[in-house]
Design a protein around this motif. Structure first.
Motif, PDB file in Angstrom:
ATOM      1  N   SER A   1      42.869  42.985  29.694  1.00 50.10           N
ATOM      2  CA  SER A   1      43.105  44.028  30.739  1.00 50.10           C
ATOM      3  C   SER A   1      44.247  44.856  30.125  1.00 50.10           C
ATOM      4  N   LEU A   2      45.073  44.139  29.353  1.00 46.87           N
ATOM      5  CA  LEU A   2      46.037  45.178  28.555  1.00 46.87           C
ATOM      6  C   LEU A   2      45.423  45.728  27.488  1.00 46.87           C
ATOM      7  N   TRP A   3      44.642  45.302  26.734  1.00 45.14           N
ATOM      8  CA  TRP A   3      44.121  45.900  25.646  1.00 45.14           C
ATOM      9  C   TRP A   3      42.976  47.054  25.846  1.00 45.14           C
ATOM     10  N   VAL A   4      41.917  46.648  26.797  1.00 39.17           N
ATOM     11  CA  VAL A   4      41.061  47.821  26.835  1.00 39.17           C
ATOM     12  C   VAL A   4      41.469  48.977  27.347  1.00 39.17           C
ATOM     13  N   PRO A   5      42.481  49.224  28.232  1.00 36.71           N
ATOM     14  CA  PRO A   5      42.863  50.611  28.576  1.00 36.71           C
ATOM     15  C   PRO A   5      43.485  51.232  27.340  1.00 36.71           C
ATOM     16  N   VAL A   6      44.401  50.471  26.728  1.00 34.30           N
ATOM     17  CA  VAL A   6      44.956  51.232  25.365  1.00 34.30           C
ATOM     18  C   VAL A   6      43.581  51.601  24.468  1.00 34.30           C
ATOM     19  N   PHE A   7      42.695  50.589  24.065  1.00 34.45           N
ATOM     20  CA  PHE A   7      41.874  50.763  23.185  1.00 34.45           C
ATOM     21  C   PHE A   7      40.872  52.082  23.515  1.00 34.45           C
ATOM     22  N   THR A   8      40.599  52.208  24.892  1.00 33.55           N
ATOM     23  CA  THR A   8      39.597  53.048  25.336  1.00 33.55           C
ATOM     24  C   THR A   8      40.242  54.409  25.251  1.00 33.55           C
TER      25      THR A   8
ATOM     26  N   GLU B   1      41.190  56.041  33.910  1.00 33.71           N
ATOM     27  CA  GLU B   1      40.066  55.190  34.466  1.00 33.71           C
ATOM     28  C   GLU B   1      39.954  53.970  34.143  1.00 33.71           C
ATOM     29  N   THR B   2      40.049  53.314  32.950  1.00 33.55           N
ATOM     30  CA  THR B   2      40.227  51.953  32.500  1.00 33.55           C
ATOM     31  C   THR B   2      41.306  51.351  32.879  1.00 33.55           C
ATOM     32  N   SER B   3      42.429  52.098  32.909  1.00 32.42           N
ATOM     33  CA  SER B   3      43.709  51.461  33.233  1.00 32.42           C
ATOM     34  C   SER B   3      43.914  50.752  34.887  1.00 32.42           C
ATOM     35  N   ILE B   4      43.095  51.439  35.678  1.00 34.21           N
ATOM     36  CA  ILE B   4      42.892  51.192  37.062  1.00 34.21           C
ATOM     37  C   ILE B   4      42.496  49.790  37.267  1.00 34.21           C
ATOM     38  N   PHE B   5      41.318  49.310  36.391  1.00 31.51           N
ATOM     39  CA  PHE B   5      40.859  48.051  36.634  1.00 31.51           C
ATOM     40  C   PHE B   5      42.011  47.081  35.935  1.00 31.51           C
ATOM     41  N   ALA B   6      42.672  47.541  34.887  1.00 30.43           N
ATOM     42  CA  ALA B   6      43.712  46.770  34.316  1.00 30.43           C
ATOM     43  C   ALA B   6      44.651  46.220  35.290  1.00 30.43           C
ATOM     44  N   ALA B   7      45.008  47.456  35.908  1.00 29.35           N
ATOM     45  CA  ALA B   7      46.179  47.322  37.121  1.00 29.35           C
ATOM     46  C   ALA B   7      45.573  46.464  38.123  1.00 29.35           C
ATOM     47  N   VAL B   8      44.438  46.488  38.569  1.00 27.68           N
ATOM     48  CA  VAL B   8      44.000  45.597  39.604  1.00 27.68           C
ATOM     49  C   VAL B   8      44.216  44.237  39.098  1.00 27.68           C
ATOM     50  N   THR B   9      43.712  44.002  38.088  1.00 25.18           N
ATOM     51  CA  THR B   9      43.683  42.658  37.451  1.00 25.18           C
ATOM     52  C   THR B   9      45.284  41.923  37.138  1.00 25.18           C
ATOM     53  N   LEU B  10      46.072  42.817  36.822  1.00 24.55           N
ATOM     54  CA  LEU B  10      47.288  42.498  36.777  1.00 24.55           C
ATOM     55  C   LEU B  10      48.121  42.123  38.302  1.00 24.55           C
TER      56      LEU B  10
ATOM     57  N   THR C   1      48.978  37.367  40.944  1.00 21.51           N
ATOM     58  CA  THR C   1      49.607  36.721  42.069  1.00 21.51           C
ATOM     59  C   THR C   1      48.796  35.494  42.656  1.00 21.51           C
ATOM     60  N   TYR C   2      47.457  35.752  42.641  1.00 19.22           N
ATOM     61  CA  TYR C   2      46.554  35.040  43.097  1.00 19.22           C
ATOM     62  C   TYR C   2      46.171  33.644  42.122  1.00 19.22           C
ATOM     63  N   ASN C   3      45.563  32.815  42.609  1.00 21.52           N
ATOM     64  CA  ASN C   3      45.356  31.587  41.534  1.00 21.52           C
ATOM     65  C   ASN C   3      44.604  31.966  40.716  1.00 21.52           C
ATOM     66  N   THR C   4      44.370  30.911  39.607  1.00 24.88           N
ATOM     67  CA  THR C   4      43.642  31.081  38.469  1.00 24.88           C
ATOM     68  C   THR C   4      42.016  31.277  38.587  1.00 24.88           C
ATOM     69  N   ASN C   5      41.468  30.687  39.691  1.00 26.43           N
ATOM     70  CA  ASN C   5      40.197  30.866  39.863  1.00 26.43           C
ATOM     71  C   ASN C   5      39.984  32.454  40.535  1.00 26.43           C
ATOM     72  N   THR C   6      40.793  32.663  41.107  1.00 28.82           N
ATOM     73  CA  THR C   6      40.720  34.210  41.593  1.00 28.82           C
ATOM     74  C   THR C   6      40.651  35.104  40.515  1.00 28.82           C
ATOM     75  N   ILE C   7      41.640  34.915  39.527  1.00 28.69           N
ATOM     76  CA  ILE C   7      41.607  35.736  38.238  1.00 28.69           C
ATOM     77  C   ILE C   7      40.176  35.600  37.546  1.00 28.69           C
ATOM     78  N   ALA C   8      39.972  34.351  37.361  1.00 25.47           N
ATOM     79  CA  ALA C   8      38.644  34.407  36.663  1.00 25.47           C
ATOM     80  C   ALA C   8      37.530  35.003  37.258  1.00 25.47           C
ATOM     81  N   ALA C   9      37.274  34.704  38.646  1.00 26.96           N
ATOM     82  CA  ALA C   9      36.257  35.406  39.195  1.00 26.96           C
ATOM     83  C   ALA C   9      36.126  36.713  39.161  1.00 26.96           C
ATOM     84  N   HIS C  10      37.348  37.379  39.452  1.00 28.42           N
ATOM     85  CA  HIS C  10      37.352  38.768  39.490  1.00 28.42           C
ATOM     86  C   HIS C  10      37.125  39.278  37.979  1.00 28.42           C
ATOM     87  N   GLN C  11      37.527  38.724  36.959  1.00 25.00           N
ATOM     88  CA  GLN C  11      37.228  39.264  35.576  1.00 25.00           C
ATOM     89  C   GLN C  11      35.734  38.955  35.175  1.00 25.00           C
ATOM     90  N   ALA C  12      35.290  37.941  35.611  1.00 22.24           N
ATOM     91  CA  ALA C  12      33.807  37.729  35.417  1.00 22.24           C
ATOM     92  C   ALA C  12      32.770  38.655  35.992  1.00 22.24           C
TER      93      ALA C  12
END
Length: 456
Positions: free
Chosen positions: A55-62, A255-264, A268-279
């Protein structure tokens, strides 16, 4: 690239250019896909760590890749105008610029990586994995940026199958490296999610070397003598590319950083929520490669026709691409809906995590429709070298409309983490409508200029 005289010829050429781009983009995205999937098999913490790092890398790269992508319309215009003698110098200057940009990104990362990660409420092990995933991946940034410059040149010539071949060679190599470094196989220690960064960096070096060899030895690239008659760095050429590329890069970044911002924000949610969102986001991003490829093909075809001042032909290519985008949106939605549970199961075997991922995929079905409509329009606008207004549209629709809407829904309604996805849907839909209006304006403007020129 060559001139076409009928709709059938245009469709045939567009498909010839589009499909290799699609395979290339899907294969490139599959590298991140396999990073995520294989890291998830190593554990939820590894998946979450790679999710944060990505989430940190993709917006920078794109965003930076948008600057590198500017060489495509530049070369396409030169080809359309029959100014082949200038192409070699433009590509060499673009290589210099790509190296400079890579160095800048590495320096910024060295300064900001720890402070940014410390700002997030991450579990200690997730923080460690995210940090060293990015550090190891960073060792491949310079060859990655050089390769993307060379690939943009290859695609601008209409030789998109060559880019496809390079990436198809690199993809199984990336999977092998992931297998070795994530799980500790073939005598290599197991690094978990960090191993995905090592594998990806090594793959970047492989693709760069392959591209150099092909351009130096194969026809028609050999005729441009890209690596035998080097010119000195020229700031004016850099500025020409930056003038087009910076707005493209920032538009893609917004465009891509909004997805990164959402992930970041969801950290504050638990690890499972972050993992499910990312998947869910990871698989939706894979499907997005289809309309993105349509957009890249439109940049090449529209740019070529605009360079030759055949505005009617450029408009027809635009209509072909947008029509394809609408069909693709419906197709992608059906794929996500039918296979949502199977897709969720690819990332983890935990039933609770699978159920949560399926819920996120439901929202992904909706937002990818707007995304699939907007990407071809953006590609057509780049073909016209119209990039500044696209930047404004991206900033307003994603950051002024989309993200605040998502934050409000997530924090003040029962939607909670799903509220961020509704915000993404709202932002992307607003952007798609505005981009369509801009394309219609640009086409009308060019048509009027051609009519005035003919009259005079």
């Amino acid at each position: 690239m060559y001139q076409t005289n009928s709709l059938k010829q245009k469709l045939k050429l567009f498909i010839y250019i589009f499909f290799p781009i699609l395979i290339t983009q899907v294969s490139l995205n599959l590298m991140t896909f396999f990073d995520t999937v294989m890291s998830g098999q190593a554990g939820a913490e590894d998946l979450a760590g790679v999710a944060i790092g990505s989430s940190l890398w993709v917006p920078v790269f794109t965003g930076i890749n948008g600057i590198l992508l500017a060489i495509t319309p530049i070369i396409a215009h030169l080809l359309g105008a029959k100014e082949d003698q200038s192409i070699s110098q433009k590509v060499q200057q673009a290589i210099y610029l790509s190296i400079g940009l890579a160095v800048v990104i590495l320096l910024i990362g060295f300064i900001l990586l720890d402070p940014v990660l410390q700002m997030m409420s991450l579990e200690a092990n997730v923080n460690h994995i995210a940090k060293y995933y990015l550090i190891t991946l960073g060792t491949g940034i310079i060859p990655l940026f050089i390769f993307n410059t060379l690939r943009s040149f290859i695609d601008a010539l209409g030789q998109t199958r060559i880019s496809m071949v390079i990436i198809l060679i690199a993809l199984p190599i990336n999977i092998l490296f992931n297998y070795m470094f994530i799980f500790g196989k073939l005598g290599v220690p197991a690094y978990g999610g960090i191993g995905a960064g090592i594998a990806t960096a090594l793959t970047y070096w492989v693709t760069c070397v392959i591209a150099f060899l092909i351009l130096a030895r194969m026809h028609p690239f050999r005729g441009y003598s890209l690596f035998t008659k080097w010119v000195k760095p020229k700031v004016t050429d850099w500025l020409e590319q930056l003038k087009i590329g910076v707005p493209i890069g920032f538009a893609i970044f917004f465009e891509t950083s909004i997805f990164a911002a959402v992930t970041l924000l969801m950290s504050t949610y638990n690890t499972n929520t972050i993992a499910a969102h990312q998947a869910a986001m990871n698989f939706a991003s894979l499907l997005y490669m289809i309309p993105l490829s349509v957009g890249i093909a439109l940049t090449i075809t529209v740019g070529y026709e605009v360079g030759a001042k055949r505005m009617h032909d450029a408009k027809i290519y635009g209509l072909l691409g947008i029509s394809g985008g609408i069909f693709i949106a419906l197709f992608n939605g059906a794929i996500l809906y039918i296979f949502r549970e199977g897709v969720a199961g690819l990332y983890n075997s935990d039933p609770d995590l699978i159920h949560l991922t399926v819920q996120f995929i439901g929202f992904a079905i909706v937002f990818q429709v707007a995304d699939a409509f907007a990407a071809p329009i953006q590609g057509a606008l780049r073909g016209y070298k119209d990039v500044n207004m696209t930047l404004v549209i991206a900033l307003v629709s994603y950051w002024v409309i989309g993200l605040p809407t998502g934050w409000g829904l997530a924090n003040f309604t029962s939607l909670e983490p799903f509220g961020y996805w509704v915000g993404i849907i709202v932002g992307l839909s607003a952007g798609a409508i505005a981009l369509l209006g801009r394309l219609m304006f640009i086409q009308k403007k060019y048509r009027k200029e051609m009519m005035d020129s003919s009259a005079s």
